[in-house]
Scaffold this active site. Sequence first.
Site, PDB file in Angstrom:
ATOM      1  N   THR A  81       0.742  -1.358  -0.081  1.00 37.24           N
ATOM      2  CA  THR A  81      -0.009  -0.185   0.077  1.00 37.24           C
ATOM      3  C   THR A  81       0.901   1.251   0.107  1.00 37.24           C
ATOM      4  O   THR A  81       0.820   2.122  -0.773  1.00 37.24           O
ATOM      5  CB  THR A  81      -0.954  -0.049   1.233  1.00 37.24           C
ATOM      6  OG1 THR A  81      -1.848  -1.066   1.024  1.00 37.24           O
ATOM      7  CG2 THR A  81      -1.676   1.118   1.392  1.00 37.24           C
ATOM      8  N   TYR A 166      -5.254  10.227   9.178  1.00 37.22           N
ATOM      9  CA  TYR A 166      -5.774   8.856   8.901  1.00 37.22           C
ATOM     10  C   TYR A 166      -6.734   8.470  10.036  1.00 37.22           C
ATOM     11  O   TYR A 166      -6.187   8.472  11.183  1.00 37.22           O
ATOM     12  CB  TYR A 166      -4.546   8.037   8.693  1.00 37.22           C
ATOM     13  CG  TYR A 166      -5.418   6.722   7.833  1.00 37.22           C
ATOM     14  CD1 TYR A 166      -6.228   6.839   6.730  1.00 37.22           C
ATOM     15  CD2 TYR A 166      -5.461   5.653   8.562  1.00 37.22           C
ATOM     16  CE1 TYR A 166      -6.617   5.877   6.058  1.00 37.22           C
ATOM     17  CE2 TYR A 166      -6.317   4.470   8.093  1.00 37.22           C
ATOM     18  CZ  TYR A 166      -6.831   4.360   6.777  1.00 37.22           C
ATOM     19  OH  TYR A 166      -7.719   3.558   6.352  1.00 37.22           O
ATOM     20  N   HIS A 361      -1.045  -9.373  -0.801  1.00 36.25           N
ATOM     21  CA  HIS A 361      -0.530  -8.815  -1.759  1.00 36.25           C
ATOM     22  C   HIS A 361       0.973  -8.266  -1.214  1.00 36.25           C
ATOM     23  O   HIS A 361       1.159  -8.252  -0.097  1.00 36.25           O
ATOM     24  CB  HIS A 361      -1.176  -7.419  -2.419  1.00 36.25           C
ATOM     25  CG  HIS A 361      -1.500  -6.481  -1.225  1.00 36.25           C
ATOM     26  ND1 HIS A 361      -0.654  -5.641  -0.553  1.00 36.25           N
ATOM     27  CD2 HIS A 361      -2.633  -6.513  -0.384  1.00 36.25           C
ATOM     28  CE1 HIS A 361      -1.281  -4.778   0.212  1.00 36.25           C
ATOM     29  NE2 HIS A 361      -2.593  -5.321   0.503  1.00 36.25           N
TER      30      HIS A 361
HETATM   31  P1  AMP Z   1      -1.909  -3.030   3.612  1.00 33.38           P
HETATM   32  O1  AMP Z   1      -1.512  -3.541   4.987  1.00 33.38           O
HETATM   33  O2  AMP Z   1      -0.781  -3.023   2.511  1.00 33.38           O
HETATM   34  O3  AMP Z   1      -3.116  -3.929   3.125  1.00 33.38           O
HETATM   35  O4  AMP Z   1      -2.280  -1.550   3.795  1.00 33.38           O
HETATM   36  C1  AMP Z   1      -3.994  -1.303   3.843  1.00 33.38           C
HETATM   37  C2  AMP Z   1      -3.842  -0.589   4.875  1.00 33.38           C
HETATM   38  O5  AMP Z   1      -3.252   0.614   5.134  1.00 33.38           O
HETATM   39  C3  AMP Z   1      -5.638   0.111   5.228  1.00 33.38           C
HETATM   40  O6  AMP Z   1      -6.488  -1.018   5.704  1.00 33.38           O
HETATM   41  C4  AMP Z   1      -5.473   1.215   6.470  1.00 33.38           C
HETATM   42  O7  AMP Z   1      -5.602   0.614   7.251  1.00 33.38           O
HETATM   43  C5  AMP Z   1      -3.963   1.769   6.165  1.00 33.38           C
HETATM   44  N1  AMP Z   1      -3.624   2.759   5.843  1.00 33.38           N
HETATM   45  C6  AMP Z   1      -4.186   3.368   4.844  1.00 33.38           C
HETATM   46  N2  AMP Z   1      -3.747   4.467   4.545  1.00 33.38           N
HETATM   47  C7  AMP Z   1      -3.208   5.097   5.407  1.00 33.38           C
HETATM   48  C8  AMP Z   1      -2.559   6.207   6.042  1.00 33.38           C
HETATM   49  N3  AMP Z   1      -2.655   7.577   5.227  1.00 33.38           N
HETATM   50  N4  AMP Z   1      -2.075   6.350   7.267  1.00 33.38           N
HETATM   51  C9  AMP Z   1      -1.981   5.068   8.045  1.00 33.38           C
HETATM   52  N5  AMP Z   1      -2.657   4.018   7.564  1.00 33.38           N
HETATM   53  C10 AMP Z   1      -3.081   4.196   6.397  1.00 33.38           C
HETATM   54 ZN    ZN Z   2      -3.049  -1.556  -0.536  1.00 32.84          ZN
HETATM   55 ZN    ZN Z   3      -3.746  -4.759   1.831  1.00 33.42          ZN
END
Ligand code: AMP
Ligand code: ZN
Ligand code: ZN
Length: 427
Positions: A81, A166, A361
């Site tokens: 992400t 966030y 992912h």
């Molecule tokens: P991942 O672990 O790669 O799947 O990341 C997705 C998660 O990132 C989302 O469910 C959010 O909880 C977190 N996330 C997305 N944007 C932000 C942000 N700007 N600040 C902190 N956490 C975030």
């Molecule tokens: Zn993502």
């Molecule tokens: Zn994710």
Amino acid sequence: MATVFNTLKCLFAGLLLLTVTGCSMNQNYEQQPATEPVIILISLDGFSQQYLGKYPAPHIEQLIAEGVIAESMQPAFPTKTFPNHYSIVTGLYPGNHGIVENNIYDADFDAIFRMSKPAEVTHSRWWLGEPVWVTAELQGIKTGTYFYPGSEADIKGVRPSYWQAYDGKISNSERVRSVLQWLALPKTERPGFVTLYFSTIDDAGHRYGPESAQVKAAVAEVDQAIGQLIAGLKAQNLYGQVNLLLVSDHGMAAVPPEQVIVVDSLFDSSKAALSLWTPEIVSIFPKAGELESIYQQLSAGLPASARVYRKTDLPDRWHYQQSKRVAPLLIIPEPGWRLMQQSQYQRWQARPNLQAVTGSHGYDNIAPEMQAIFIGHGPAFAEGVTIPSFANIQLYNLMCAILGITPAANDGDPDWAQQLLELKQQP
Ligand code: AMP
Ligand code: ZN
Ligand code: ZN
């Protein structure tokens, strides 16, 4: 406090304007059509390219029919992400923009960045390069971010004019409502670049896997939010006048429960000074002189579904190894596999639903399941056109070209953006 003072001040000014004049937003907007280019960058976290056409999304399909769609958008490696969101807005590979993972160690600061650590997420030292909101603000265009990785940090001394800390609990419809309010501000206050972020689809993909009824429902839910945005833009006479860029950061692979590799039983972890663990990448920082011995142990012990890389052996196509933040050793599994520590594995085996398929992912960015989406709609984009797949680092130049600003140095090809915009001029 979730809301920044500036945001409050300007929202307040906007509300005041509407109250004092007694106009509805609609009437207000008919007198103030958008003349300056406006971009709304909408991130649908974890919206796999493979969901398009598979899960009903009538509002998104409307945007596709009226705009440009890419066959797919290739994420950068690693397909996580934070690295990909920041590639989209900087035009830089993660190996060049510093956000090399969701968890990062920097030896110079001797600190660890995690998405869940606001003190680090908001600290400018992690964020290299120049995100498009900084480029825009430096060239006199106001910007607003309703969530976006990096937008809470002061980068090059600049923050978006309007931004939010966030908070995943804020509903999707509240996010859309707030962005519509920003766009209803008087011209001198209105942002020319705006972001929206939705994690609903990614959340469902992780918990239930990409083939699940829950992902189908999550796509429908996010599509509703897009419908709300379209309706709001129409009410403000802005639909078709603002440019909507609908993107995702990566796709989602199904992870069957049996596809687990317990990794720390395969090497002597006392030889590591630090390890950062995620199910899709393990980063190992060996103690002095121990790199080769850990590498040999893992090379011999790992199954064919995962591989250990010396940093120096990482594929060039990932544009990754030049970052000082990338660990000397990385373990990377095939899509659909998960890496675990013994301690996690024991807890995991005690989970209630042993048969459940989940989603992940972070894998190789050429894996079909990792491909993301791109849809462009509005005055900059041709109608009903499909373009070939492209890498997400191209979007920064595109957004700068639409806004009429000069991009900072980046990894994208400026000709790519020009060619896409020229499609609009063709009969
Ligand atoms: P991942 O672990 O790669 O799947 O990341 C997705 C998660 O990132 C989302 O469910 C959010 O909880 C977190 N996330 C997305 N944007 C932000 C942000 N700007 N600040 C902190 N956490 C975030
Ligand atoms: Zn993502
Ligand atoms: Zn994710």
